[in-house]
Write a protein that holds these residues in place. Structure first.
Motif, mmCIF file in Angstrom:
data_model
loop_
_atom_site.group_PDB
_atom_site.id
_atom_site.type_symbol
_atom_site.label_atom_id
_atom_site.label_comp_id
_atom_site.label_asym_id
_atom_site.label_seq_id
_atom_site.Cartn_x
_atom_site.Cartn_y
_atom_site.Cartn_z
ATOM 1 N N TRP A 1 65.331 38.658 25.520
ATOM 2 C CA TRP A 1 64.622 38.022 26.632
ATOM 3 C C TRP A 1 64.160 39.013 27.696
ATOM 4 C CZ3 TRP A 1 62.163 33.660 26.553
ATOM 5 C CH2 TRP A 1 62.550 32.681 25.654
ATOM 6 N N ARG A 2 64.773 40.192 27.766
ATOM 7 C CA ARG A 2 64.249 41.188 28.713
ATOM 8 C C ARG A 2 63.179 42.059 28.055
ATOM 9 N NH1 ARG A 2 69.558 43.518 28.076
ATOM 10 N NH2 ARG A 2 69.361 45.496 26.957
ATOM 11 N N PRO B 1 52.303 36.529 33.160
ATOM 12 C CA PRO B 1 52.969 37.792 33.478
ATOM 13 C C PRO B 1 53.382 37.913 34.941
ATOM 14 C CG PRO B 1 50.685 38.161 32.810
ATOM 15 C CD PRO B 1 50.956 36.707 32.662
ATOM 16 N N GLU B 2 52.648 37.287 35.841
ATOM 17 C CA GLU B 2 52.986 37.412 37.263
ATOM 18 C C GLU B 2 54.241 36.639 37.648
ATOM 19 O OE1 GLU B 2 50.087 34.086 36.695
ATOM 20 O OE2 GLU B 2 50.121 36.189 36.093
ATOM 21 N N SER B 3 54.557 35.585 36.905
ATOM 22 C CA SER B 3 55.756 34.817 37.237
ATOM 23 C C SER B 3 56.838 34.940 36.175
ATOM 24 C CB SER B 3 55.405 33.342 37.446
ATOM 25 O OG SER B 3 54.846 32.805 36.263
ATOM 26 N N GLY B 4 56.457 35.317 34.948
ATOM 27 C CA GLY B 4 57.433 35.509 33.888
ATOM 28 C C GLY B 4 58.216 34.261 33.574
ATOM 29 N N TYR B 5 59.486 34.432 33.312
ATOM 30 C CA TYR B 5 60.344 33.331 32.938
ATOM 31 C C TYR B 5 61.766 33.667 33.354
ATOM 32 C CZ TYR B 5 60.701 36.639 29.116
ATOM 33 O OH TYR B 5 60.854 37.782 28.378
ATOM 34 N N ALA C 1 62.939 28.967 31.106
ATOM 35 C CA ALA C 1 61.911 28.246 31.866
ATOM 36 C C ALA C 1 60.928 29.254 32.445
ATOM 37 C CB ALA C 1 62.551 27.441 32.996
ATOM 38 N N GLY C 2 59.705 28.797 32.634
ATOM 39 C CA GLY C 2 58.709 29.659 33.247
ATOM 40 C C GLY C 2 57.360 28.983 33.305
ATOM 41 N N HIS C 3 56.416 29.678 33.915
ATOM 42 C CA HIS C 3 55.045 29.195 34.003
ATOM 43 C C HIS C 3 54.231 29.841 32.889
ATOM 44 C CE1 HIS C 3 55.701 27.053 37.718
ATOM 45 N NE2 HIS C 3 56.423 28.095 38.114
ATOM 46 N N THR C 4 53.387 29.043 32.275
ATOM 47 C CA THR C 4 52.587 29.537 31.167
ATOM 48 C C THR C 4 51.269 30.113 31.665
ATOM 49 O OG1 THR C 4 51.456 27.437 30.804
ATOM 50 C CG2 THR C 4 53.580 27.751 29.687
ATOM 51 N N ARG C 5 50.632 30.857 30.794
ATOM 52 C CA ARG C 5 49.320 31.441 31.129
ATOM 53 C C ARG C 5 48.289 30.359 31.437
ATOM 54 N NH1 ARG C 5 48.668 36.840 29.846
ATOM 55 N NH2 ARG C 5 50.343 37.742 28.636
#
Length: 133
Positions: free
Chosen positions: A16-17, A64-68, A89-93
């Motif tokens: 995940w990293r 990429p700006e918010s990642g997960y 969890a995260g925001h998608t493109r």
């Protein structure tokens, strides 16, 4: 030698990293990842092939700006078998929000992973993939 639990958790942390060499280094050369049938990919593949598929098709879908974020909840081990529960969890493109719960079963022998079997809501993954197409 690290415990089976530590090897499995270390693998997921590295994955995940984005430290793929570190994740693969925790696996036996013939380690197999079992992909969910609904992902429309070959089911039983070498771990590096599965990681490439997941990074290319899924993880790359995060903005990429918010990642997960990945939150580890529990890891239990009995002998060579390990189960790790976590959420991602995260925001998608495409601007959506992704949240999914995972349980991954590992078999670890002689300090190396030989089997990875994840369980998760494939419907949620399909929504992510559809938004990327």
């Amino acid at each position: 030698m690290a415990s089976a639990r530590d090897v499995a958790v270390g693998f997921l942390q590295a994955f995940w990293r984005g430290d793929i060499p570190a994740a693969v280094a925790l696996c036996a050369p013939d380690a197999v990842w079992t992909l969910q049938a609904s992902l429309r990919a070959e089911r039983h593949v070498p771990v590096p092939v599965a990681i490439d598929f997941l990074m290319t098709r899924l993880v790359s879908g995060f903005a990429p700006e918010s990642g997960y974020t990945v939150t580890f909840r529990n890891a239990i081990a009995e002998g060579d078998e390990v189960a790790v529960e976590y959420a991602a969890a995260g925001h998608t493109r495409s601007g959506g929000h992704y949240q999914n719960d995972y349980l991954v079963r590992f078999t670890v022998r002689d300090g190396r992973i030989v089997s990875v079997r994840p369980y998760f809501d494939t419907h949620t993954v399909h929504r992510l993939l559809a938004a990327l197409d």
